[in-house]
Design a protein around this motif. Structure first.
Motif, mmCIF file in Angstrom:
data_model
loop_
_atom_site.group_PDB
_atom_site.id
_atom_site.type_symbol
_atom_site.label_atom_id
_atom_site.label_comp_id
_atom_site.label_asym_id
_atom_site.label_seq_id
_atom_site.Cartn_x
_atom_site.Cartn_y
_atom_site.Cartn_z
ATOM 1 N N VAL A 51 0.814 -1.218 0.000
ATOM 2 C CA VAL A 51 0.000 0.000 0.000
ATOM 3 C C VAL A 51 0.849 1.270 0.000
ATOM 4 N N ALA A 52 2.172 1.154 0.233
ATOM 5 C CA ALA A 52 3.039 2.329 0.249
ATOM 6 C C ALA A 52 3.018 3.023 -1.108
ATOM 7 N N GLY A 53 2.964 4.326 -1.071
ATOM 8 C CA GLY A 53 2.902 5.111 -2.308
ATOM 9 C C GLY A 53 1.491 5.348 -2.794
ATOM 10 N N MET A 54 0.489 4.748 -2.128
ATOM 11 C CA MET A 54 -0.911 4.952 -2.493
ATOM 12 C C MET A 54 -1.535 6.026 -1.606
ATOM 13 N N ALA A 55 -2.495 6.749 -2.151
ATOM 14 C CA ALA A 55 -3.337 7.600 -1.316
ATOM 15 C C ALA A 55 -4.265 6.688 -0.516
ATOM 16 N N PRO A 56 -4.727 7.088 0.661
ATOM 17 C CA PRO A 56 -5.630 6.238 1.448
ATOM 18 C C PRO A 56 -6.850 5.768 0.667
ATOM 19 N N THR A 57 -7.408 6.639 -0.162
ATOM 20 C CA THR A 57 -8.581 6.259 -0.960
ATOM 21 C C THR A 57 -8.238 5.137 -1.938
ATOM 22 N N THR A 79 -8.403 4.062 7.518
ATOM 23 C CA THR A 79 -7.821 5.304 8.039
ATOM 24 C C THR A 79 -6.319 5.101 8.215
ATOM 25 N N VAL A 80 -5.580 6.200 8.149
ATOM 26 C CA VAL A 80 -4.113 6.151 8.243
ATOM 27 C C VAL A 80 -3.636 7.129 9.307
ATOM 28 N N GLU A 81 -2.796 6.642 10.184
ATOM 29 C CA GLU A 81 -2.115 7.510 11.145
ATOM 30 C C GLU A 81 -0.663 7.638 10.701
ATOM 31 N N PRO A 82 -0.234 8.842 10.312
ATOM 32 C CA PRO A 82 1.119 8.986 9.764
ATOM 33 C C PRO A 82 2.199 8.580 10.757
ATOM 34 N N GLY A 83 3.217 7.916 10.257
ATOM 35 C CA GLY A 83 4.399 7.595 11.049
ATOM 36 C C GLY A 83 5.461 8.656 10.841
ATOM 37 N N GLN A 84 6.671 8.391 11.304
ATOM 38 C CA GLN A 84 7.738 9.385 11.247
ATOM 39 C C GLN A 84 8.081 9.773 9.817
#
Length: 286
Positions: A51-57, A79-84
């Motif tokens: 899923v990396a590089g994708m928008a949440p939608t 839903t996404v909670e941003p990491g560092q």
């Protein structure tokens, strides 16, 4: 915002079927998944999914697309909670310090400041510092506002803080005030500094003999053309001539400069301090 490694993804599956494999409630929140270093998460009945590089939608649609092969009526909430790697740390010197998610790869420093309320009003000529990896970059906030090219994109993991301009200059001798002064502006000329400290003592000062003493680092010493001829240099200002006044207006002070107003003839003072450069020549480059 693009999903990145280190973000936490929460997937909830809705299924209207009576005998749903996800349970009778019809709504199944899965355990939060941290996006792995290779950019993937685990989803039941799908397996590992990048899923990396994708928008949440986009990620939600992709999970739903894979899942309906097993559960035709499934709908997915994500839903996404941003990491560092998807946040920047606005650490200090602003109205609202904290971790801020980066909504896209073109999120600029001034965008970040607009969310945090800008530099604190009590800071003197605020200086912006950006720590990226092992390197630290700095720029005055005023210049950041005026130079579009300086408003660079923020990267995940950046740490940014704002601090006072720590530069100071000293005024001694027959000047209007004798003290240590903070720089009130980014660029501050010798003429502005004289006005700032109240000029010179009208009764005792020698207006032809205003000195600016400056000490350079040994590494900066050159041949007197490309750089200073020695570490300690004294520049002179003649307030009685138009050329001297113009030169003083074009000569920018540096941190720890000493402005000294002489009370006697200029010659003995120059013998005392050693090397003297004509200020007009320095400004003109001759």
């Amino acid at each position: 915002m693009m999903i990145a490694a280190g973000d936490t993804v929460q997937v909830t599956i809705w299924d209207a079927e009576e005998n749903s494999i996800f349970g009778a409630a019809g709504v199944t929140p899965l355990q939060p998944e941290i996006v792995s270093a290779d950019g993937s998460i685990f989803v039941p009945y799908i397996g590992s999914l990048r899923v990396a590089g994708m928008a949440p939608t986009t990620a939600r649609e992709r999970i739903e697309e894979e899942l309906i092969r097993t559960v035709p009526s499934a709908q997915v909430q994500l839903t996404v909670e941003p990491g560092q790697t998807n946040t920047a740390n606005l650490a200090a010197g602003v109205s609202a310090p904290g971790l801020y998610p980066l909504p896209n790869r073109n999120f600029k420093i001034l965008d970040l400041f607009s969310q945090a309320g800008g530099p604190r009003p009590d800071l003197n000529s605020p200086q912006v510092r950006l720590v990226r990896g092992s390197r630290t970059y700095g720029i005055p906030f005023e210049r950041l506002l005026s130079d579009p090219g300086a408003n660079i994109a923020v990267r995940g993991g950046d740490r940014i803080f704002v601090e006072d301009d720590k530069r100071q200059f000293i005024a001694l001798g027959a000047t209007g005030a004798q003290s240590i002064f903070d720089f009130p502006e980014i660029e501050f000329s010798a003429l502005e500094a004289l006005a700032f400290i109240g000029g010179v003592n009208a009764g005792s000062a020698n207006p032809e003999g205003i000195l600016i003493l400056r000490e350079y680092a040994q590494s900066a010493v050159k041949d007197g053309i490309a750089g200073p001829p020695q570490e300690r240099v004294v520049f002179t200002i003649d307030l009685t001539s138009a050329d001297g006044l113009f030169s003083a207006g074009n000569f920018m002070l540096e941190g720890d400069d000493l402005i000294y107003g002489t009370e006697s003839a200029l010659g003995p003072a120059l013998t005392l301090f050693g090397l003297t450069n004509n200020l007009a020549s320095v400004v003109s480059g001759n």
